[in-house]
Design a protein around this motif. Structure first.
Motif, short mmCIF file in Angstrom:
data_model
loop_
_atom_site.label_atom_id
_atom_site.label_comp_id
_atom_site.label_asym_id
_atom_site.label_seq_id
_atom_site.Cartn_x
_atom_site.Cartn_y
_atom_site.Cartn_z
N GLU A 31 -6.36 5.62 -9.14
CA GLU A 31 -4.92 5.42 -9.18
C GLU A 31 -4.30 6.26 -8.06
OE1 GLU A 31 -3.40 3.35 -11.12
OE2 GLU A 31 -5.11 2.82 -12.40
N VAL A 32 -3.10 5.88 -7.62
CA VAL A 32 -2.45 6.63 -6.54
C VAL A 32 -2.23 8.09 -6.96
CG1 VAL A 32 -0.36 6.83 -5.14
CG2 VAL A 32 -1.33 4.58 -5.61
N ALA A 33 -1.86 8.30 -8.22
CA ALA A 33 -1.64 9.67 -8.71
C ALA A 33 -2.94 10.47 -8.68
CB ALA A 33 -1.08 9.63 -10.13
N GLU A 34 -4.06 9.82 -8.97
CA GLU A 34 -5.35 10.51 -8.93
C GLU A 34 -5.72 10.88 -7.50
OE1 GLU A 34 -7.56 8.51 -12.84
OE2 GLU A 34 -7.81 7.60 -10.86
N ALA A 35 -5.43 9.97 -6.56
CA ALA A 35 -5.71 10.26 -5.15
C ALA A 35 -4.85 11.43 -4.67
CB ALA A 35 -5.45 9.02 -4.30
N GLU A 36 -3.59 11.48 -5.10
CA GLU A 36 -2.71 12.60 -4.75
C GLU A 36 -3.27 13.91 -5.29
OE1 GLU A 36 -0.14 12.87 -2.88
OE2 GLU A 36 1.10 11.06 -2.92
N SER A 37 -3.69 13.90 -6.56
CA SER A 37 -4.23 15.11 -7.19
C SER A 37 -5.51 15.56 -6.50
CB SER A 37 -4.48 14.84 -8.67
OG SER A 37 -5.07 15.96 -9.29
N LEU A 38 -6.36 14.60 -6.14
CA LEU A 38 -7.61 14.93 -5.47
C LEU A 38 -7.36 15.60 -4.12
CD1 LEU A 38 -10.71 14.75 -5.31
CD2 LEU A 38 -10.45 12.44 -4.40
N LEU A 39 -6.40 15.08 -3.36
CA LEU A 39 -6.08 15.68 -2.06
C LEU A 39 -5.45 17.06 -2.23
CD1 LEU A 39 -4.67 12.89 0.29
CD2 LEU A 39 -6.84 14.09 0.43
N ALA A 40 -4.59 17.20 -3.24
CA ALA A 40 -3.86 18.45 -3.42
C ALA A 40 -4.77 19.58 -3.88
CB ALA A 40 -2.72 18.25 -4.41
N VAL A 50 -0.63 12.19 8.10
CA VAL A 50 -0.20 11.34 6.99
C VAL A 50 -1.40 10.52 6.50
CG1 VAL A 50 1.35 9.50 6.26
CG2 VAL A 50 2.13 11.22 7.91
N VAL A 51 -1.60 10.52 5.19
CA VAL A 51 -2.69 9.74 4.58
C VAL A 51 -2.09 8.49 3.95
CG1 VAL A 51 -4.54 9.71 2.87
CG2 VAL A 51 -4.08 11.79 4.18
N LYS A 52 -2.60 7.33 4.36
CA LYS A 52 -2.09 6.07 3.84
C LYS A 52 -3.21 5.27 3.18
CE LYS A 52 1.76 5.42 7.08
NZ LYS A 52 2.40 4.50 8.06
N GLU A 53 -2.80 4.44 2.24
CA GLU A 53 -3.73 3.54 1.56
C GLU A 53 -3.84 2.24 2.36
OE1 GLU A 53 -4.01 1.16 -2.75
OE2 GLU A 53 -2.14 2.10 -2.08
N ASN A 54 -5.05 1.69 2.45
CA ASN A 54 -5.21 0.34 2.99
C ASN A 54 -6.08 -0.47 2.04
OD1 ASN A 54 -7.99 0.84 3.68
ND2 ASN A 54 -7.31 1.84 5.56
N TYR A 55 -6.62 -1.56 2.53
CA TYR A 55 -7.34 -2.49 1.65
C TYR A 55 -8.50 -1.83 0.92
CZ TYR A 55 -10.05 -6.59 0.26
OH TYR A 55 -10.75 -7.52 -0.45
N TYR A 72 0.82 -1.20 0.00
CA TYR A 72 0.00 0.00 0.00
C TYR A 72 0.86 1.26 0.00
CZ TYR A 72 -3.61 -3.36 1.26
OH TYR A 72 -4.45 -4.43 1.26
N ALA A 73 0.28 2.32 -0.58
CA ALA A 73 1.03 3.57 -0.75
C ALA A 73 0.81 4.51 0.42
CB ALA A 73 0.59 4.25 -2.04
N THR A 74 1.78 5.39 0.63
CA THR A 74 1.65 6.51 1.56
C THR A 74 1.66 7.78 0.73
OG1 THR A 74 2.80 5.33 3.34
CG2 THR A 74 2.70 7.73 3.50
N LEU A 75 0.57 8.55 0.80
CA LEU A 75 0.45 9.74 -0.04
C LEU A 75 1.35 10.86 0.48
CD1 LEU A 75 -3.41 9.83 -0.73
CD2 LEU A 75 -1.61 8.59 -1.93
N GLN A 76 1.84 11.66 -0.46
CA GLN A 76 2.70 12.79 -0.10
C GLN A 76 1.89 13.99 0.37
OE1 GLN A 76 6.08 12.39 -0.12
NE2 GLN A 76 5.53 10.27 -0.64
N THR A 77 0.65 14.10 -0.12
CA THR A 77 -0.20 15.22 0.26
C THR A 77 -0.78 14.97 1.64
OG1 THR A 77 -0.78 15.47 -2.08
CG2 THR A 77 -2.13 16.67 -0.48
N PRO A 78 -0.69 15.94 2.54
CA PRO A 78 -1.20 15.71 3.90
C PRO A 78 -2.72 15.71 3.97
CG PRO A 78 -0.44 17.97 3.67
CD PRO A 78 -0.07 17.27 2.39
N CYS A 79 -3.22 15.24 5.08
CA CYS A 79 -4.66 15.22 5.33
C CYS A 79 -5.20 16.65 5.33
CB CYS A 79 -4.93 14.56 6.69
SG CYS A 79 -6.63 14.73 7.28
N PRO A 80 -6.30 16.92 4.61
CA PRO A 80 -6.84 18.29 4.56
C PRO A 80 -7.46 18.73 5.88
CG PRO A 80 -8.33 16.77 3.46
CD PRO A 80 -7.11 15.99 3.80
N ASN A 81 -7.70 17.78 6.78
CA ASN A 81 -8.36 18.13 8.03
C ASN A 81 -7.37 18.44 9.15
OD1 ASN A 81 -10.95 18.39 9.44
ND2 ASN A 81 -10.25 16.64 10.65
#
Length: 370
Positions: free
Chosen positions: A85-94, A52-57, A39-48
């Motif tokens: 995709e992980v890149a999409e999740a990063e973009s969504l958070l950013a 750290v935002v991490k991926e799980n199952y 699982y990935a660990t996102l570089q973009t921090p939690c907006p709240n």
């Protein structure tokens, strides 16, 4: 301990309740947090909380800042059946916005295209994921829009003012409240997604410049749910963007209709008249049918002749005369009307003292001859 009196009932029940809560919690969290995987660990921090935002199952979830508890922020990895995709999740958070994206499916199974945003929910005091279909819920709030940091898409076909991207639409500068004009005076607006077809900026630029886009092939009919191709064009008479359909390849899919010469109907009429003229003559020439000759009667035997007479008679007439004789002499059995008792005349015909009505036709046949 309970058996020996070393543990009170209340303490025992509290320990049971605590253990049950622990088991239930672990069972609920098992498929989310403990299923092994890369699982990935996102570089973009939690907006709240900035954790750290991490991926799980199943989700992307905040695990909190180092040494701090997680804040509860998370969003599903596969909303409406489409996996990020992980890149999409990063973009969504950013950017708190992504799309339009294809590949989503409704509960009824229909595919759809949509943008996704992350919005702050006042009720939970946290951020949550939502679909954005371009409804522009805040369009009528009167909030001033600033286009100073944007490049214009092109001139408005209604009033000539600049057109900009705004939310899920392309809008005229004068169609929304701005510092220069707080009260909108134009109506031009067109969506970035039309019938599931993403409309890219370059296509709108072409529409505003030439009045027509390229042929787009991902429209989906709301009525039939079938995909179709069309151009987007500016309809000046209707004052809006409409569809223009491409001509069929190779022309019509149906073969040309057969045409008939003008002389053909005349021939047909002439043929009808000729047939009509011949019909009366044919009827007159036809000879009248000869009357049908009645069939020759059958000769009854001597025993049967004693009951119905010696003259030749048809088989059906024989049965009728027999029944007349039976009824006239009261020969039907009193207890069983289907049985016929033979008298002195009928006994030579029947050959026994009693017969049933079902045997009658067979017996009569033996006493008739041509």
């Amino acid at each position: 301990q309970m058996e020996k009196g070393q543990l009170s009932r209340d303490t025992f029940m509290k320990e049971i309740a605590a253990m049950t809560e622990h088991i239930v919690k672990k069972a609920k969290e098992y498929d989310r947090d403990t299923v092994p995987g890369d699982y990935a660990t996102l570089q973009t921090p939690c907006p709240n909380c900035g954790g750290v935002v991490k991926e799980n199952y199943r989700r992307y979830t905040c695990t909190g800042k180092p040494g701090a508890e997680p804040c509860g922020f998370s969003f599903g990895k596969s909303p409406a059946g489409r996996t990020f995709e992980v890149a999409e999740a990063e973009s969504l958070l950013a950017t708190k916005h992504i799309g339009p994206l294809e590949g989503f499916r409704s509960k009824a199974g229909w595919p759809f295209t949509a943008e996704i945003v992350i919005k702050h929910d006042e009720e939970t005091n946290n951020w949550k994921l939502e679909f954005d279909f371009g409804d522009d819920k805040n369009a009528d709030t009167g909030e001033i829009v600033d286009f100073s940091q944007q490049d214009t898409v092109g001139p408005c076909p209604v009033c000539g003012a600049p057109v900009f991207e705004h939310g899920s639409n392309y809008v005229c500068e004068k169609a929304v409240p701005t510092v220069a004009q707080p009260t909108p005076s134009c109506t031009f607006k067109t969506g970035k997604i039309i019938l599931q077809q993403p409309v890219e900026r370059e296509q709108i630029e072409k529409l505003l410049a030439t009045g027509k886009t390229d042929l787009l092939d991902k429209f989906v009919s709301m009525r039939t749910r079938r995909a179709f191709k069309a151009f987007l064009v500016w309809n000046k008479d209707e004052g809006k963007v409409t569809f223009e359909f491409a001509p069929r390849e190779g022309g019509s899919k149906f073969p040309p209709r057969k045409t008939f010469s003008k002389a053909a109907p005349a021939k047909k009429v002439a043929a009808k008249k000729s047939a009509a003229a011949k019909t009366p003559a044919a009827k007159k020439a036809a000879a009248p049918k000869a009357p049908r000759k009645p069939g020759a009667g059958l000769k009854p035997s001597e025993a049967l002749a004693a009951v119905i007479g010696a003259e030749p008679v048809a088989r059906t007439e024989v049965i009728k005369k027999l029944w007349d004789y039976i009824k006239a002499n009261g020969l039907q059995d009193a207890t069983n009307k289907r049985a016929i008792n033979a008298d002195a005349k009928l006994k030579p015909v029947f050959g026994k003292d009693q017969v049933t009505m079902f045997e009658l036709a067979g017996i009569v046949g033996k006493h008739l001859s041509a």
